[in-house]
Motif scaffolding. Structure first.
Motif, mmCIF file in Angstrom:
data_model
loop_
_atom_site.group_PDB
_atom_site.id
_atom_site.type_symbol
_atom_site.label_atom_id
_atom_site.label_comp_id
_atom_site.label_asym_id
_atom_site.label_seq_id
_atom_site.Cartn_x
_atom_site.Cartn_y
_atom_site.Cartn_z
ATOM 1 N N ASP A 259 49.588 48.158 -1.459
ATOM 2 C CA ASP A 259 50.890 49.568 -2.717
ATOM 3 C C ASP A 259 51.533 50.175 -1.067
ATOM 4 O OD1 ASP A 259 51.467 51.841 -3.489
ATOM 5 O OD2 ASP A 259 49.320 51.977 -4.408
ATOM 6 N N TYR A 260 52.872 50.098 -1.393
ATOM 7 C CA TYR A 260 53.764 50.542 0.297
ATOM 8 C C TYR A 260 53.244 52.480 0.242
ATOM 9 C CZ TYR A 260 57.181 51.124 3.136
ATOM 10 O OH TYR A 260 58.488 51.688 3.730
ATOM 11 N N PRO B 213 41.553 44.266 4.206
ATOM 12 C CA PRO B 213 41.143 44.215 3.227
ATOM 13 C C PRO B 213 40.648 45.371 1.685
ATOM 14 C CG PRO B 213 40.203 42.550 4.992
ATOM 15 C CD PRO B 213 41.244 43.664 5.427
ATOM 16 N N THR B 214 41.658 45.724 2.764
ATOM 17 C CA THR B 214 41.913 47.390 2.183
ATOM 18 C C THR B 214 42.321 47.791 0.739
ATOM 19 O OG1 THR B 214 42.536 48.738 3.558
ATOM 20 C CG2 THR B 214 40.294 48.903 3.552
ATOM 21 N N ASP B 215 43.756 46.143 1.381
ATOM 22 C CA ASP B 215 44.851 46.751 0.012
ATOM 23 C C ASP B 215 44.649 46.582 -1.210
ATOM 24 O OD1 ASP B 215 46.777 47.647 1.497
ATOM 25 O OD2 ASP B 215 47.044 46.076 2.726
ATOM 26 N N MET B 216 45.176 45.886 -2.089
ATOM 27 C CA MET B 216 45.693 46.304 -3.671
ATOM 28 C C MET B 216 44.675 44.691 -3.630
ATOM 29 S SD MET B 216 49.084 47.332 -4.559
ATOM 30 C CE MET B 216 49.375 46.992 -6.481
ATOM 31 N N VAL C 209 39.502 39.978 -2.031
ATOM 32 C CA VAL C 209 39.046 40.700 -2.516
ATOM 33 C C VAL C 209 40.467 41.895 -3.327
ATOM 34 C CG1 VAL C 209 38.474 42.918 -1.266
ATOM 35 C CG2 VAL C 209 37.776 41.080 -0.008
ATOM 36 N N TRP C 210 40.162 42.492 -4.019
ATOM 37 C CA TRP C 210 40.847 43.418 -5.216
ATOM 38 C C TRP C 210 40.416 44.797 -4.623
ATOM 39 C CZ3 TRP C 210 38.580 38.976 -6.874
ATOM 40 C CH2 TRP C 210 39.593 37.456 -6.368
ATOM 41 N N ASN C 211 41.618 45.649 -4.823
ATOM 42 C CA ASN C 211 41.101 47.500 -4.773
ATOM 43 C C ASN C 211 42.393 48.162 -5.746
ATOM 44 O OD1 ASN C 211 38.886 47.551 -2.659
ATOM 45 N ND2 ASN C 211 40.556 46.189 -1.681
#
Length: 233
Positions: free
Chosen positions: A131-132, A155-158, A169-171
């Protein structure tokens, strides 16, 4: 007193006092209050120039100058918020593409999702969607635009996938809700207008969205999805 001196005096007064009433109160002596027995009357006499220990300043002049100084202060503060990409000598298409989109992502006009596939510092192949706009708010992109570091998915990105360890991983972010259980592939719902962004290269990206592959020497693969929100603010 000439006009320049008068302007300087007014600026000093406006800077020193938060309100016009504060300025009037500063001109009232204890003796004035003793004889007048009315703070409101004392203020009126100062405003009219019959009482006071300093300059006579009209309310409209004070408030107009106060507003002008505040406008100038805000303009200066906004001017300092220059784009991170401004003035950079960018050679790679990927960095140029980010620079073109920086201002619109910061302002919320456009929301860009960046897909990157490449190898990390350990030689492992990783990929993910970034997410820019959210990244711009949470970290300093100076290191990327200056070439000191490469932008890579975390790992903290979308979404984040390590092809060697098979960690996925999804966030969700402040801008997007991740829909990971879609049988046809990963989807992102833009929270402002609730439109779906489809990142499947074989499908249309969705309403008000575009998909732009970037020819770059920095990554194995890079794609930027741009979504324009139609929701009225």
């Amino acid at each position: 007193m000439d006009q320049e001196e008068g302007s300087t005096t007014l600026d000093n007064i406006v800077t020193q006092f938060n309100t016009y009433e504060d300025f009037l109160d500063s001109q009232i002596t204890t003796l004035d209050l003793y004889y007048l027995e009315d703070e409101g009357l004392a203020r009126q006499l100062v405003e009219l120039g019959y009482r006071g220990t300093g300059e006579v300043v009209k309310r409209e002049d004070f408030e107009a100058r106060k507003a002008a100084i505040e406008i100038a202060r805000l303009a200066e503060r906004n001017q300092k918020k220059t784009l991170t990409s401004a003035g950079k000598d960018l050679h790679d298409n990927f960095l140029k593409a980010l620079a073109v989109r920086e201002e619109d992502n910061r302002s919320g006009i456009v929301s860009s999702v960046i897909f990157i596939r490449d190898r990390n510092s350990h030689g492992q192949e990783v990929s993910g969607y970034i997410d820019y706009a959210h990244r711009l708010k949470t970290e300093d992109f100076e290191v990327y635009f200056s070439g000191k570091k490469r932008l890579l998915p975390r790992p903290t990105d979308m979404s984040f996938y390590n092809w060697d360890s098979h960690v996925a991983v999804w966030n969700s972010t402040p801008n997007y809700q991740v829909i990971a259980d879609n049988p046809e592939g990963l989807l992102f719902k833009y929270k402002r207008d609730r439109k779906i962004l489809n990142v499947d290269p074989k499908a249309q990206p969705g309403d008000n969205s575009t998909r732009t592959p970037i020819q770059t020497e920095l990554y194995i693969q890079a794609v930027i999805f741009d979504h324009v929100s139609r929701r009225k603010t």
